[in-house]
Design an enzyme around this catalytic site. Structure first.
Site, PDB file in Angstrom:
ATOM      1  N   GLU A  85       0.849  -1.207   0.000  1.00 10.15           N
ATOM      2  CA  GLU A  85       0.000   0.000   0.000  1.00 10.15           C
ATOM      3  C   GLU A  85       0.884   1.257   0.000  1.00 10.15           C
ATOM      4  O   GLU A  85       1.709   1.453   0.902  1.00 10.15           O
ATOM      5  CB  GLU A  85      -0.940  -0.007   1.210  1.00 10.15           C
ATOM      6  CG  GLU A  85      -2.023   1.039   1.076  1.00 10.15           C
ATOM      7  CD  GLU A  85      -3.115   0.896   2.130  1.00 10.15           C
ATOM      8  OE1 GLU A  85      -3.483  -0.251   2.475  1.00 10.15           O
ATOM      9  OE2 GLU A  85      -3.607   1.935   2.595  1.00 10.15           O
ATOM     10  N   LYS A 265      -8.068  -1.203  10.846  1.00  7.38           N
ATOM     11  CA  LYS A 265      -7.399  -1.652   9.613  1.00  7.38           C
ATOM     12  C   LYS A 265      -6.180  -0.768   9.358  1.00  7.38           C
ATOM     13  O   LYS A 265      -5.102  -1.244   8.981  1.00  7.38           O
ATOM     14  CB  LYS A 265      -8.381  -1.607   8.441  1.00  7.38           C
ATOM     15  CG  LYS A 265      -7.839  -2.184   7.141  1.00  7.38           C
ATOM     16  CD  LYS A 265      -7.086  -1.198   6.284  1.00  7.38           C
ATOM     17  CE  LYS A 265      -6.604  -1.836   4.998  1.00  7.38           C
ATOM     18  NZ  LYS A 265      -5.711  -0.973   4.229  1.00  7.38           N
ATOM     19  N   ASP A 281       3.983 -14.203  11.905  1.00  4.32           N
ATOM     20  CA  ASP A 281       2.740 -14.704  11.320  1.00  4.32           C
ATOM     21  C   ASP A 281       1.655 -13.621  11.418  1.00  4.32           C
ATOM     22  O   ASP A 281       1.058 -13.420  12.470  1.00  4.32           O
ATOM     23  CB  ASP A 281       2.341 -15.977  12.096  1.00  4.32           C
ATOM     24  CG  ASP A 281       1.041 -16.589  11.620  1.00  4.32           C
ATOM     25  OD1 ASP A 281       0.309 -15.939  10.861  1.00  4.32           O
ATOM     26  OD2 ASP A 281       0.756 -17.731  12.028  1.00  4.32           O
ATOM     27  N   HIS A 378      -2.886  10.343  -0.647  1.00  5.78           N
ATOM     28  CA  HIS A 378      -2.977   9.142  -1.491  1.00  5.78           C
ATOM     29  C   HIS A 378      -2.817   9.505  -2.958  1.00  5.78           C
ATOM     30  O   HIS A 378      -2.094   8.853  -3.701  1.00  5.78           O
ATOM     31  CB  HIS A 378      -4.344   8.468  -1.295  1.00  5.78           C
ATOM     32  CG  HIS A 378      -4.375   7.591  -0.086  1.00  5.78           C
ATOM     33  ND1 HIS A 378      -5.397   6.716   0.188  1.00  5.78           N
ATOM     34  CD2 HIS A 378      -3.505   7.450   0.930  1.00  5.78           C
ATOM     35  CE1 HIS A 378      -5.154   6.083   1.313  1.00  5.78           C
ATOM     36  NE2 HIS A 378      -4.010   6.511   1.786  1.00  5.78           N
TER      37      HIS A 378
END
Ligand code: MEV
Length: 425
Positions: A85, A265, A281, A378
């Site tokens: 990202e 998130k 992990d 972004h």
């Protein structure tokens, strides 16, 4: 037509690719090219990757970036991040610098307890079961002696075994709830081996073992990280308003599940990137973090913010079961390098670093969301990516960046502006 195949794992890599092409693609050259361009020319390295999983036909790269200028508990860090990202590493670097000038991040490990369970069914008398457990408990520990020997030398091992009655949730269901200290290893194999040895010793004609497995819910393997400064030191034209809106943004995440999930998130953008870079992990970390966010019965923010007596405080509490030995950590050359870059931390120190990466990412997201909006940053990254794809030179690149300062960035608009510019040259 059925596409099932027998003995697939025994085929060579090229035979597997041929099988794939003949069953799912028309254009065999391109498929082969795409897959093979990611094969590593260093055969040894490729073999290492081949052996991580079964049926490897290529490698799937993630960008590996670094975010410098983190100060955690007074120590400087450059944090490695593996993530696709575009804004995540840039955001981490910016926020690291911002807080390095305001005392840096403070972090501490609250607890490091891990959990595994032997799930079993028992239909008999509860008192008899309790007595049987009390009698055999010492033997259960002895049954793991061969497995725990090395871990004990490193300061870890089994902390306790409890018998838990779960029959109000499910008829006849009980468990042995086992707690572990696994020091610098994540400990999944160690825990599972211990549990299976315990289950074997515990089983009898009236106890039916269903399964033995570690839990990825680790609320007692917890780390805390925070930043704080005077509201007036937050900078910008209106620090008061910034702090107020920032706190409100966290309150909204605590009040509203739709927002909380996106909020968390964003935290995981930072966490997962370092978890992956250090060979840990990320699925285990994700599962544990989200379960922890819902521990009150309602899914909430993993971070909290406050303003008290003119002091802005922003913090995170998150369970992180991590390792700095074992698993992929030293096997994958890039994980090994990542850990070295961090000064070969203990698992505890890595918990602190990774919690900070999550907190920093959330700070960046909330700062953008409550001020300019998230799209500005972004789209800037998007713009540079498009310019790069177009192969523009430095001068044209700068022209396009200036040109789009006050315009909406879309792929077509950038291509049009570039073509016009080239035409004018
Ligand atoms: C995007 O990957 C993450 C954000 O949506 C997080 C947030 O909304 O807090 C920007």
């Amino acid at each position: 037509m059925s596409k099932t195949v027998n003995g697939f794992s025994k085929l060579t890599k090229l035979e597997k690719i041929d099988w794939l092409i003949s069953n799912f693609f028309d254009d065999d050259i391109k498929v082969k090219q795409i897959l093979m361009q990611y094969w590593n020319s260093n055969n040894k390295l490729q073999e290492l990757h081949d052996d991580f999983i079964e049926n490897t036909i290529s490698n799937f790269y993630l960008p590996f970036g670094i975010a410098p200028n983190f100060v955690i508990n007074g120590k400087d860090y450059t944090i490695p991040m593996a993530i696709e990202e575009s804004s995540v590493v840039a955001a981490a670097s910016l926020v690291a610098k911002f807080w390095s000038k305001r005392g840096g991040f403070k972090a501490n490990v609250v607890a490091t307890k891990k959990v595994g369970q032997v799930h079993f069914m028992y239909e008999g008398d509860k008192v008899k079961l309790q007595n049987y457990f009390s009698e055999i408990k010492e033997d259960l520990l002895i049954a793991t002696d061969a497995i725990t020997q090395n871990m004990k030398k490193r300061g870890g091992g089994i902390l306790d075994i409890e018998l838990r009655d779960k029959t109000t949730d499910l008829a006849n269901y009980y468990q042995l709830h086992v707690t572990f200290e696994t020091v610098d290893s994540m400990g999944a194999n160690f825990i599972n081996s211990c549990l299976e040895a315990i289950a074997n010793r515990f089983e009898n004609e009236s106890i039916q073992i269903v399964m033995s497995i570690l839990s990825n819910y680790v609320p007692e393997c917890l780390v805390h990280a925070e930043v704080s400064c005077k509201v007036s030191e937050l900078g910008g034209e209106n620090s008061e308003l910034f702090a107020q809106k920032f706190v409100q943004a966290v309150q909204i995440a605590n009040a509203e599940t739709y927002r909380a999930v996106t909020h968390n998130k964003g935290i995981m953008n930072g966490i997962d990137a370092v978890v992956i870079a250090t060979g840990n992990d990320f699925r285990a970390i994700e599962a544990g973090a989200h379960a922890y966010a819902a521990k009150s019965g309602r899914y909430k923010s993993l971070t909290n913010a406050s303003v008290e007596d003119g002091i802005f405080k922003f913090r995170i509490d998150i369970p992180l079961a991590l390792g700095t030995v074992g698993g992929l950590t030293k096997l994958h050359p890039l994980s090994k390098l990542s850990l070295k870059m961090l000064g070969n931390p203990s698992a505890k120190e890595l918990m602190e670093i990774i919690a900070v990466a999550g907190l920093a990412q959330n700070f960046a997201a909330l700062r953008a969301l409550t001020t300019t909006g998230i799209q500005k940053g972004h789209m800037k990254m998007h713009l540079t990516n498009i310019i790069k794809q177009l192969g523009a030179n430095e001068e044209d690149k700068q022209y396009l960046i200036d040109y789009f300062e006050d315009k909406t960035i879309t792929h077509n608009a950038v291509v049009d502006a570039y073509n016009k510019l080239i035409g004018e040259h």
